[in-house]
Design a protein around this motif. Structure first.
Motif, PDB file in Angstrom:
ATOM      1  N   THR A  16       0.856  -1.189   0.000  1.00  0.00           N
ATOM      2  CA  THR A  16       0.000   0.000   0.000  1.00  0.00           C
ATOM      3  C   THR A  16       0.891   1.236   0.000  1.00  0.00           C
ATOM      4  OG1 THR A  16      -1.718   1.185   1.227  1.00  0.00           O
ATOM      5  CG2 THR A  16      -0.199  -0.116   2.539  1.00  0.00           C
ATOM      6  N   PRO A  17       0.447   2.323  -0.656  1.00  0.00           N
ATOM      7  CA  PRO A  17       1.250   3.540  -0.613  1.00  0.00           C
ATOM      8  C   PRO A  17       1.087   4.232   0.736  1.00  0.00           C
ATOM      9  CG  PRO A  17      -0.713   3.866  -1.968  1.00  0.00           C
ATOM     10  CD  PRO A  17      -0.756   2.458  -1.475  1.00  0.00           C
ATOM     11  N   VAL A  18       2.202   4.608   1.353  1.00  0.00           N
ATOM     12  CA  VAL A  18       2.169   5.184   2.696  1.00  0.00           C
ATOM     13  C   VAL A  18       3.145   6.351   2.763  1.00  0.00           C
ATOM     14  CG1 VAL A  18       2.771   4.742   5.116  1.00  0.00           C
ATOM     15  CG2 VAL A  18       1.502   3.023   3.832  1.00  0.00           C
ATOM     16  N   LEU A  24       2.439   3.376  12.068  1.00  0.00           N
ATOM     17  CA  LEU A  24       1.915   2.045  11.777  1.00  0.00           C
ATOM     18  C   LEU A  24       0.455   1.932  12.234  1.00  0.00           C
ATOM     19  CD1 LEU A  24       2.339  -0.854  10.808  1.00  0.00           C
ATOM     20  CD2 LEU A  24       3.262  -1.403  13.077  1.00  0.00           C
ATOM     21  N   LEU A  25       0.133   2.548  13.372  1.00  0.00           N
ATOM     22  CA  LEU A  25      -1.239   2.544  13.885  1.00  0.00           C
ATOM     23  C   LEU A  25      -2.225   2.992  12.806  1.00  0.00           C
ATOM     24  CD1 LEU A  25      -3.346   2.520  16.236  1.00  0.00           C
ATOM     25  CD2 LEU A  25      -2.672   4.877  16.686  1.00  0.00           C
ATOM     26  N   ASP A  26      -1.903   4.101  12.121  1.00  0.00           N
ATOM     27  CA  ASP A  26      -2.828   4.646  11.129  1.00  0.00           C
ATOM     28  C   ASP A  26      -2.857   3.802   9.855  1.00  0.00           C
ATOM     29  OD1 ASP A  26      -3.545   6.764  12.819  1.00  0.00           O
ATOM     30  OD2 ASP A  26      -1.751   7.872  12.257  1.00  0.00           O
ATOM     31  N   ARG A  58       5.088  -4.082  20.541  1.00  0.00           N
ATOM     32  CA  ARG A  58       5.535  -2.748  20.145  1.00  0.00           C
ATOM     33  C   ARG A  58       4.334  -1.806  20.113  1.00  0.00           C
ATOM     34  NH1 ARG A  58       9.741  -4.490  21.326  1.00  0.00           N
ATOM     35  NH2 ARG A  58      11.497  -5.040  19.994  1.00  0.00           N
ATOM     36  N   LEU A  59       4.599  -0.537  20.357  1.00  0.00           N
ATOM     37  CA  LEU A  59       3.533   0.458  20.307  1.00  0.00           C
ATOM     38  C   LEU A  59       3.405   0.963  18.874  1.00  0.00           C
ATOM     39  CD1 LEU A  59       4.501   2.316  23.591  1.00  0.00           C
ATOM     40  CD2 LEU A  59       2.585   0.749  23.251  1.00  0.00           C
ATOM     41  N   SER A  60       2.291   0.668  18.226  1.00  0.00           N
ATOM     42  CA  SER A  60       2.170   1.037  16.813  1.00  0.00           C
ATOM     43  C   SER A  60       2.014   2.543  16.631  1.00  0.00           C
ATOM     44  CB  SER A  60       1.000   0.293  16.155  1.00  0.00           C
ATOM     45  OG  SER A  60      -0.235   0.645  16.730  1.00  0.00           O
ATOM     46  N   CYS A  61       1.690   3.268  17.725  1.00  0.00           N
ATOM     47  CA  CYS A  61       1.583   4.733  17.601  1.00  0.00           C
ATOM     48  C   CYS A  61       2.956   5.386  17.558  1.00  0.00           C
ATOM     49  CB  CYS A  61       0.748   5.322  18.739  1.00  0.00           C
ATOM     50  SG  CYS A  61       1.591   5.405  20.329  1.00  0.00           S
ATOM     51  N   LEU A  62       3.988   4.692  18.022  1.00  0.00           N
ATOM     52  CA  LEU A  62       5.341   5.269  18.025  1.00  0.00           C
ATOM     53  C   LEU A  62       6.236   4.586  16.988  1.00  0.00           C
ATOM     54  CD1 LEU A  62       6.117   5.771  21.835  1.00  0.00           C
ATOM     55  CD2 LEU A  62       5.070   7.356  20.214  1.00  0.00           C
ATOM     56  N   THR A  63       5.609   3.835  16.078  1.00  0.00           N
ATOM     57  CA  THR A  63       6.369   3.123  15.056  1.00  0.00           C
ATOM     58  C   THR A  63       5.984   3.683  13.693  1.00  0.00           C
ATOM     59  OG1 THR A  63       6.236   1.128  16.420  1.00  0.00           O
ATOM     60  CG2 THR A  63       6.856   0.832  14.113  1.00  0.00           C
ATOM     61  N   LEU A  64       6.958   4.129  12.932  1.00  0.00           N
ATOM     62  CA  LEU A  64       6.655   4.558  11.567  1.00  0.00           C
ATOM     63  C   LEU A  64       6.484   3.306  10.709  1.00  0.00           C
ATOM     64  CD1 LEU A  64       9.145   7.532  11.083  1.00  0.00           C
ATOM     65  CD2 LEU A  64       6.719   7.601  11.703  1.00  0.00           C
ATOM     66  N   SER A  65       5.509   3.342   9.825  1.00  0.00           N
ATOM     67  CA  SER A  65       5.219   2.158   9.007  1.00  0.00           C
ATOM     68  C   SER A  65       6.443   1.737   8.201  1.00  0.00           C
ATOM     69  CB  SER A  65       4.050   2.447   8.078  1.00  0.00           C
ATOM     70  OG  SER A  65       2.937   2.837   8.850  1.00  0.00           O
ATOM     71  N   HIS A  66       7.197   2.730   7.707  1.00  0.00           N
ATOM     72  CA  HIS A  66       8.364   2.407   6.886  1.00  0.00           C
ATOM     73  C   HIS A  66       9.525   1.844   7.700  1.00  0.00           C
ATOM     74  CE1 HIS A  66       7.151   3.654   2.839  1.00  0.00           C
ATOM     75  NE2 HIS A  66       6.417   4.581   3.442  1.00  0.00           N
ATOM     76  N   GLY A  69       9.991  -2.772   7.947  1.00  0.00           N
ATOM     77  CA  GLY A  69      10.768  -3.636   7.070  1.00  0.00           C
ATOM     78  C   GLY A  69      10.099  -4.977   6.867  1.00  0.00           C
ATOM     79  N   GLU A  70      10.899  -6.043   6.937  1.00  0.00           N
ATOM     80  CA  GLU A  70      10.359  -7.362   6.616  1.00  0.00           C
ATOM     81  C   GLU A  70       9.842  -8.105   7.838  1.00  0.00           C
ATOM     82  OE1 GLU A  70      13.432  -9.252   4.385  1.00  0.00           O
ATOM     83  OE2 GLU A  70      13.102  -7.927   2.663  1.00  0.00           O
ATOM     84  N   GLU A  71       9.937  -7.490   9.010  1.00  0.00           N
ATOM     85  CA  GLU A  71       9.470  -8.158  10.230  1.00  0.00           C
ATOM     86  C   GLU A  71       7.971  -8.435  10.142  1.00  0.00           C
ATOM     87  OE1 GLU A  71      11.530  -8.976  12.674  1.00  0.00           O
ATOM     88  OE2 GLU A  71      12.551  -7.223  13.526  1.00  0.00           O
ATOM     89  N   PRO A  72       7.552  -9.629  10.507  1.00  0.00           N
ATOM     90  CA  PRO A  72       6.106  -9.902  10.464  1.00  0.00           C
ATOM     91  C   PRO A  72       5.370  -9.146  11.574  1.00  0.00           C
ATOM     92  CG  PRO A  72       7.278 -11.791  11.374  1.00  0.00           C
ATOM     93  CD  PRO A  72       8.330 -10.801  10.928  1.00  0.00           C
ATOM     94  N   ILE A  73       4.185  -8.666  11.229  1.00  0.00           N
ATOM     95  CA  ILE A  73       3.339  -7.938  12.180  1.00  0.00           C
ATOM     96  C   ILE A  73       2.171  -8.840  12.560  1.00  0.00           C
ATOM     97  CG2 ILE A  73       1.821  -5.933  12.496  1.00  0.00           C
ATOM     98  CD1 ILE A  73       3.522  -4.544  10.287  1.00  0.00           C
TER      99      ILE A  73
END
Lengths: 155, 732
Positions: A16-18, A24-26, A58-66, A69-73
């Protein structure tokens, strides 16, 4: 300005374009429609948006989507396919370790992550690991009862 | 399974207010006052409108063209056009394609304000108690005064007078889910989905603010991520609807946590003075003085002062009582209800004082309360007779727990007792529609489950008790204000007492109707057999479907309405000198014990044990009731120890976030022992009393009394931060 992003979410590859600054939350909630992950304080203080990245809470509000990487969510929507996640959800249901339910996805995801990272963890270390998750309804009492059932019996 | 909503909640599968969305929905941001008090000279939204992505921007000037009636209630305008009364007050709103665009645009508003003098706190108006009846001021919203007996005379002949001055802090509800709503305006219909405790309350407020007929406003509750009193009145709905009308698009409006702190109406600071005239162990008289900061509340909308002040006097036999209070108008955001509004603060003062009286005279505080507590039939200061009340029994149970703790806990642990009481708020009554189909019983209501379980579990449990059906055959169906039966909301611990009563009435009607259709005599019950609802009378069993009329079979089964008529207790009018006082519907006791360890070097308080004895009347679901007590205690521990809004001299909130306003975390809450007393019935179905609010009420007082017991430090100000305890210990 957006750039394409590939993520592995709940075992499914998505693209998806981000925008570079998106959290990451959004991305999860509004681009991928995974609204089980709850938006709380957006400052890392409440834990409602907890997801597992590479198996770690991990806190998805403090994680940038980019950043991911390749880590599974793994989000709350994917917990059912995980045996530990399923066990945590079953115990939360049995103990009614929730009231309004808004903090609940964060709690079950965080607890699943803790149990996977530290199999056989003691009750007290699990409780310590949950201190970053706030609940305003239960007084944590029913959540403690759920954790007691999930922890290995003390030696 | 304890709660039927658990499986969906652990999966994150429910739609809360923050999750609402619609195709083409715009995102809105409020543009807010930069000052706490001023006159709005210029509001220029041109640069907002020309910002990228903006579809609509509105302020007071745009209201007339948007509202069919041209104007709403002039006393509560949607946007102020002249006086700005608190910092952060919404003056305009903008809707854009994305939230980011709306935020960026909001910053481009040009707001020019002529500053006016700011009243930031009570002391700016009254540095000390102004004297009885001496508090006339443009900064007073309400004055209440009531008197029982001759206080002058009993104070003159007292052996001694004990005095105390107490201060309490502002707090916020802080549900994990912030306020959020989604609005649409189509033709005549102004429709809003919202995370609310009261769809009809929001409808009433919104229609008044916007000057629309009530039927034209349709409110539907989403799932609610906690309310605690903060989601009862309209807050965001009028703005979202106005933007939807201006943009012809659906509009989503959600508060950030910082805005939640600044805009949610909650409890503000107070100062309380108590004087007790003592003779031996009798309280001859008590004078209570209250100054309550009610922020920028509108005159006539103060409910707290005349209600809560009775809790300061306490549930005690007192010869003569004088209650007097002023609601002080400041330039903080308006005061609003927060779980047992202002009662924990009043009881902190009253129960700290009661402990001080006892300790000063060398009596055991528990025994002193035992001797002085109201018995059934005693009279309140306002002349009500005390009804069934579990206070005496609660104190007896507390004594047993204290004995056990004294054996189990290490030396140096302090044990504090506090008692509180409460009365179920009935609101303006309410109604449910109950439908008996071939395989299920459905309860139709507008009310959302806000977390307490009062709807999803409480109403179902009442229907179980009355009908005999198991819980899996009973379902709650939520509807909107256009279709659903009226109810005044999920607040005031009223849901079970009011709507539960309505469920009982409706289900009883259904059983009576089934009784007319069945042969024989005697009680009719329902049960579930092979997935079908079956009516039984004696040995006979009949599937309900076979009893339906043709119309019932063709539609949705048998229907019955149940209604609850709101009612309160009567007070003696001659005891009220001025202001609004309220009677109690029932008498609900909460008797609490806290055990604490106080760090002698830092003043840090750690609560090591907690026990809550609850006067439940009648319990319809034990785990859900217990969970309410546990949650109430934990929230009360936050009020006792850490929660405090901090305000600058310009009435700016200095700590609008969870990093600076500390709510309790998991390891700060000790194990909570819960004991339930039944047998002193309340006004609800089967004798239930309200369960949500009583357990928070005595908590700050119990902790303060435990700190005094542990360390000798009497802290007369909430919360009991390490700094305040250290000062009381003379460490600072």
């Amino acid at each position: 300005m957006t750039s394409p992003l590939r993520l592995l979410v709940n075992g499914v590859p998505v693209e998806t374009p981000v925008p570079p600054s998106e959290r990451l939350l959004d991305t999860l909630r509004w681009r991928l429609g995974l609204r089980g992950t709850k938006e709380g304080c957006r400052t890392g203080a409440c834990g409602a948006c907890t997801v597992l990245i590479g198996g770690h809470p991990r806190l998805s509000c403090l994680t940038l989507s980019h950043q991911v990487g390749e880590e599974p969510i793994l989000t709350v929507e994917g917990l059912e396919s995980d045996p530990v996640g399923r066990a945590v959800m079953d115990v939360f249901v049995a103990e009614a370790a929730l009231q309004c339910g808004y903090c609940t996805p964060g709690f079950v995801v965080a607890l699943t992550g803790l149990l996977k990272e530290h199999p056989g963890a003691s009750e007290s270390s699990l409780l310590e690991g949950l201190q970053g998750n706030l609940c305003r309804c239960t007084g944590y009492s029913s959540i403690r009862r759920a954790v007691t059932r999930l922890a290995e019996p003390a030696p | 399974m304890i709660r039927s909503d658990s499986p969906r909640k652990v999966r994150g599968a429910l739609e809360y207010g923050v999750d609402l969305d619609a195709p083409g929905a715009l995102h809105a941001v409020l543009i807010r006052s930069p000052v706490a008090h001023g006159r709005l000279r210029t509001l220029d939204l041109e640069r907002v409108r020309s910002s990228p992505g903006v579809v609509a921007a509105i302020g007071a000037a745009e209201l007339a063209e948007l509202l069919p009636s041209r104007r709403g209630d002039p006393s509560r305008p949607a946007f102020p056009s002249e006086e700005l009364r608190y910092r952060g007050e919404p003056v305009a709103a903008v809707a854009a394609r994305t939230l980011g665009e709306a935020r960026a645009a909001a910053l481009r508003a040009r707001i020019e304000v002529d500053p006016l003098p700011i009243v930031a706190q009570i002391e700016d108006v009254f540095p000390e108690w102004p004297g009885s009846g001496e508090g006339e001021s443009e900064h007073v919203n309400a004055h209440v005064l009531a008197r029982q007996g001759d206080t002058e005379r009993v104070f003159a002949r007292a052996d001694r007078v004990v005095r105390g001055k107490y201060r309490t802090a502002g707090i916020v509800q802080m549900p994990l889910e912030p306020h959020a709503c989604l609005a649409r305006v189509e033709e005549e219909s102004w429709r809003v989905q919202s995370s609310t405790q009261s769809p009809f309350g929001v409808r009433e407020d919104t229609s008044a603010i916007l000057g629309l007929p009530e039927e034209q406003v349709v409110v539907e509750a989403s799932w609610v991520g906690g309310g605690f009193g903060g989601k009862g009145a309209a807050l965001l709905e009028p703005y979202a609807l106005l933007l939807a009308a201006a943009s012809h698009r659906p509009v989503k409006l959600q508060l950030s946590y910082a805005e939640e702190f600044e805009l949610s109406r909650s409890t503000l600071p107070s100062t309380i003075w108590i004087e007790s005239a003592m003779s031996g162990d009798a309280i001859l008289g008590r004078r209570v003085r209250l100054l309550l900061d009610t922020g920028a509340s509108l005159p006539g909308r103060d409910f707290a002062t005349g209600y809560a002040i009775g809790f300061i006097a306490g549930p005690y036999r007192i010869g003569a009582v004088e209650l007097e209070g002023y609601a002080v108008k400041t330039n903080k955001p308006p005061f609003g209800p927060h779980r047992a509004p202002f009662a924990p603060q009043c009881v902190f003062a009253g129960e700290s004082h009661t402990d001080e009286i006892a300790r000063e005279a060398g009596w055991d505080p528990l025994e002193f309360r035992e001797r002085t507590a109201w018995r059934v039939g005693d009279e309140t200061p306002l002349g009500q007779k005390v009804g069934p009340f579990g206070l005496e029994e609660g104190i007896a149970r507390a004594r047993a727990i204290r004995e056990r703790w004294r054996k189990e806990l290490p030396q140096g642990t302090g044990i504090g007792l506090a008692v509180g009481f409460w009365s179920t708020g009935t609101g303006a009554g309410g109604e449910v529609l109950v439908r008996l189909g071939p395989t299920e019983l459905v309860i139709e209501t507008v009310e959302a489950e806000i977390g307490s379980g009062s709807v999803i579990r409480g109403l179902v449990a009442v229907a179980e008790e009355i009908s005999g059906l198991p819980r899996e055959a009973i379902r709650i169906e939520r509807t909107d204000t256009a279709r659903g039966p009226y109810d005044s909301g999920v607040y005031g611990s009223r849901t079970l007492g009011a709507l539960g009563h309505a469920v009982r009435v409706a289900v009883t009607k259904l059983l009576e109707e089934l009784g007319r259709r069945l042969p024989g005599r005697g009680e009719v019950r329902l049960e579930l057999l092979d997935g079908k609802c079956v009516a039984s009378r004696g040995e006979a069993r009949t599937g309900v479907e076979s009893l339906f009329t043709d119309t019932e079979r063709a539609t949705s089964g048998m229907l019955a309405r149940g209604r609850h008529y709101g009612r309160g207790g009567e007070i003696l009018a001659e005891r009220v000198i001025t202001g609004g006082f309220f009677g109690y519907t029932d008498f609900t006791a909460a008797v609490h014990l806290a055990a604490v360890a106080v760090d002698a070097e830092t003043g840090q308080v750690r609560v090591v044990r907690y026990a809550a004895i609850a006067d439940a009347g009648h319990v319809v679901d034990a785990p859900t009731y217990r969970a309410q007590v546990e949650g109430g205690v934990a929230m009360g521990l936050g009020e006792a120890l850490t929660e405090e809004t901090l305000w600058s001299a310009e009435a700016e909130l200095m700590n609008p976030g969870l990093l600076d306003y500390r709510v309790p975390t998991l390891l700060e809450i000790p194990p909570i022992e819960v004991e339930v007393i039944e047998g002193f019935p309340g006004a609800g179905p089967g004798g239930t009393k309200g369960g949500g609010e009583p357990p928070i009420i005595p908590v700050p007082a119990a902790v303060a009394n435990a700190v005094a017991d542990a360390s000798g430090a009497r802290v007369r100000e909430l919360p009991l931060t390490p700094e305040r305890v250290a000062r009381a210990l003379k460490l600072l």
